[in-house]
Design a protein around this motif. Structure first.
Motif, short mmCIF file in Angstrom:
data_model
loop_
_atom_site.label_atom_id
_atom_site.label_comp_id
_atom_site.label_asym_id
_atom_site.label_seq_id
_atom_site.Cartn_x
_atom_site.Cartn_y
_atom_site.Cartn_z
N SER A 292 40.39 30.37 39.13
CA SER A 292 40.99 31.68 38.89
C SER A 292 40.07 32.55 38.02
CB SER A 292 42.36 31.54 38.22
OG SER A 292 43.00 32.78 38.08
N ILE A 293 39.43 31.95 37.04
CA ILE A 293 38.46 32.68 36.21
C ILE A 293 37.33 33.21 37.09
CG2 ILE A 293 36.73 32.46 34.38
CD1 ILE A 293 38.60 30.40 33.04
N LEU A 294 36.83 32.36 37.97
CA LEU A 294 35.76 32.77 38.87
C LEU A 294 36.21 33.93 39.78
CD1 LEU A 294 34.16 29.40 40.06
CD2 LEU A 294 32.93 31.33 39.07
N THR A 295 37.39 33.82 40.34
CA THR A 295 37.90 34.85 41.24
C THR A 295 38.05 36.18 40.51
OG1 THR A 295 39.07 33.23 42.60
CG2 THR A 295 39.81 35.51 42.74
N ASN A 296 38.63 36.14 39.32
CA ASN A 296 38.80 37.36 38.54
C ASN A 296 37.45 37.98 38.20
OD1 ASN A 296 41.71 38.16 37.42
ND2 ASN A 296 41.66 35.94 37.71
N HIS A 297 36.50 37.14 37.83
CA HIS A 297 35.18 37.66 37.51
C HIS A 297 34.52 38.28 38.73
CE1 HIS A 297 30.88 37.67 36.53
NE2 HIS A 297 31.27 37.76 35.27
N ASP A 298 34.61 37.61 39.86
CA ASP A 298 33.99 38.13 41.10
C ASP A 298 34.62 39.45 41.53
OD1 ASP A 298 32.35 35.94 41.13
OD2 ASP A 298 33.46 34.87 42.70
N ASN A 299 35.89 39.65 41.17
CA ASN A 299 36.58 40.89 41.53
C ASN A 299 36.45 41.96 40.45
OD1 ASN A 299 37.48 39.93 44.02
ND2 ASN A 299 39.34 39.04 43.15
N GLY A 300 35.62 41.70 39.47
CA GLY A 300 35.39 42.68 38.41
C GLY A 300 36.46 42.73 37.35
N LEU A 301 37.38 41.76 37.37
CA LEU A 301 38.47 41.73 36.38
C LEU A 301 38.05 40.86 35.20
CD1 LEU A 301 41.40 41.28 38.95
CD2 LEU A 301 40.59 43.41 37.89
N ILE A 302 37.09 41.36 34.45
CA ILE A 302 36.47 40.58 33.39
C ILE A 302 37.44 40.27 32.26
CG2 ILE A 302 34.51 40.45 31.81
CD1 ILE A 302 33.81 40.56 34.83
N GLU A 303 38.28 41.23 31.90
CA GLU A 303 39.24 41.00 30.83
C GLU A 303 40.23 39.89 31.21
OE1 GLU A 303 41.19 44.51 29.46
OE2 GLU A 303 39.34 45.51 28.85
N ASN A 304 40.65 39.90 32.47
CA ASN A 304 41.55 38.83 32.93
C ASN A 304 40.86 37.48 32.85
OD1 ASN A 304 43.46 40.74 33.47
ND2 ASN A 304 43.39 40.55 35.70
N ALA A 305 39.59 37.43 33.26
CA ALA A 305 38.84 36.18 33.22
C ALA A 305 38.72 35.68 31.78
CB ALA A 305 37.45 36.39 33.82
N ASP A 306 38.44 36.58 30.86
CA ASP A 306 38.31 36.18 29.45
C ASP A 306 39.65 35.71 28.88
OD1 ASP A 306 35.64 36.78 29.49
OD2 ASP A 306 35.88 38.78 28.61
N LYS A 307 40.74 36.33 29.32
CA LYS A 307 42.07 35.92 28.86
C LYS A 307 42.40 34.51 29.36
CE LYS A 307 46.92 37.40 28.86
NZ LYS A 307 47.89 38.43 29.31
N LEU A 308 42.06 34.24 30.61
CA LEU A 308 42.29 32.90 31.17
C LEU A 308 41.44 31.86 30.47
CD1 LEU A 308 42.49 33.79 34.96
CD2 LEU A 308 44.38 33.00 33.53
N GLN A 309 40.24 32.25 30.08
CA GLN A 309 39.35 31.31 29.39
C GLN A 309 39.98 30.81 28.09
OE1 GLN A 309 35.92 30.07 30.19
NE2 GLN A 309 36.87 28.70 28.69
N LYS A 310 40.75 31.66 27.45
CA LYS A 310 41.41 31.26 26.20
C LYS A 310 42.38 30.10 26.42
CE LYS A 310 40.97 35.79 24.01
NZ LYS A 310 41.69 36.98 23.46
N LEU A 311 42.95 30.02 27.63
CA LEU A 311 43.85 28.90 27.92
C LEU A 311 43.08 27.58 27.96
CD1 LEU A 311 46.13 30.42 30.72
CD2 LEU A 311 46.70 30.05 28.31
N ALA A 312 41.85 27.61 28.49
CA ALA A 312 41.03 26.40 28.50
C ALA A 312 40.71 25.96 27.09
CB ALA A 312 39.75 26.65 29.30
N VAL A 313 40.39 26.93 26.23
CA VAL A 313 40.11 26.62 24.83
C VAL A 313 41.35 26.04 24.16
CG1 VAL A 313 39.46 27.60 22.59
CG2 VAL A 313 38.31 28.38 24.68
N TYR A 314 42.52 26.60 24.49
CA TYR A 314 43.77 26.11 23.93
C TYR A 314 44.01 24.66 24.34
CZ TYR A 314 48.72 25.78 22.73
OH TYR A 314 49.92 25.38 22.18
#
Length: 309
Positions: A218-240
């Motif tokens: 999902s992070i990859l898909t969001n990034h590829d679609n230019g939704l960088i903020e969404n990708a960064d928000k999802l990344q926080k879940l991995a850190v959590y």
């Protein structure tokens, strides 16, 4: 090789012996979650706490269970170079590639000695691609990887790339730029996955790709679609996910035990890692449920033991 490669656990019976019978289901689990490879006998797989024969047994089990669409990289690094060469030879016909980290007790004092070590191991299995496993936080060996690449490309015929497990995006980006598609540079810090995409990463090796493959896709898909903020928000879940297990009792033992929620009983961790109790695992699961992380967990096997939601 592109996409996600899972650093795999060493499944064990309750008495601490290897549980090789679960490997086939493990491989199917990874494939069903669009994980394209397995990095076997690495740090996640307790390699420093396994005997050489146990590491060979795991390699054979993965070889017997693997399909054409699951790429197997077998880590053969060892403080004893003869053991490392034996593991490399044993990998022929069983793994798709081999990797080795630097000796981590008596360490090479210059990049030339590290190259000598890698050359000797790689030459033991000349028809297998060889990757250097750069993980200075654990090996204590930290040379410039651009310089290493330059020398390895000319001195190791089967050198294929680097597993770059260092929280150093500048160094990773430099290594990636230098490689220019001549070799592959896999990024190995799961908590910085989204950031690695921004500097050009296309392949990753990590332990949490076992548990959170849909999240990273999902992070990859969001990034590829230019939704960088969404990708960064999802990344926080991995850190959590990582931080929660670490705080409850230690990431390694927790992440290995967490595999039971996918129907894969991985058994205890080898010393000095601490095996999680069911109480600790359920505590972690409940915290992740509150954080809305469950929707991003990997798809379980039919043997799943996920609690009632």
């Amino acid at each position: 090789m592109k996409n996600l490669i899972a650093a795999t656990y060493a499944p064990m019976h309750p008495n601490g012996t290897l549980n090789l019978g679960i490997i086939k289901a493990y491989g199917e689990f990874l494939k069903s979650n669009k994980v394209t490879g397995a990095f076997v006998n690495g740090s996640t797989g307790d390699f420093v706490s396994l005997s050489t024969s146990e590491r060979m047994d795991l390699t054979e089990a993965w070889s017997d269970a693997k399909a054409d669409d699951l790429y197997i990289i077998n880590h053969v690094g060892h403080t004893n170079i003869r053991e490392a060469k034996d593991l490399a030879v044993h990998s022929v016909g069983r793994a798709n590639a081999i990797a080795a980290l630097a000796p981590y007790y008596y360490k090479p004092k210059c990049i030339e000695r590290l190259l000598d070590y890698c050359m000797e191991i790689a030459s033991a299995a000349p028809d297998l691609p060889f990757y250097y496993y750069h993980i200075p936080v654990l090996s204590g060996v930290n040379f410039d990887m651009v310089t290493f690449q330059n020398k390895a490309i000319s001195s190791i015929p089967n050198f294929r790339g680097i597993k770059f497990t260092e929280d150093n995006l500048t160094g990773f980006a430099s290594s990636l730029d230098y490689s220019d598609d001549k070799v592959e540079i896999f990024f190995g810090v799961d908590e910085k996955f989204a950031s690695s995409i921004k500097v050009g990463a296309k392949g990753w090796v990590g332990s949490t790709y076992n548990h959170l493959a849909p999240l990273y896709h999902s992070i990859l898909t969001n990034h590829d679609n230019g939704l960088i903020e969404n990708a960064d928000k999802l990344q926080k879940l991995a850190v959590y996910f990582v931080d929660t297990l670490e705080e409850i009792g230690g990431f390694h033992g927790g992440s290995k035990g967490f595999m039971k929620f996918f129907g894969l009983e991985m058994g205890p961790s080898r010393f000095p890692h601490k095996t999680f109790s069911d109480i600790q695992l359920n505590q972690a699961y409940d915290l992740m449920k509150k954080e809305s992380l469950l929707d991003y967990l990997s798809k379980p096997t039919q043997l799943s033991k996920i609690p009632n939601q």
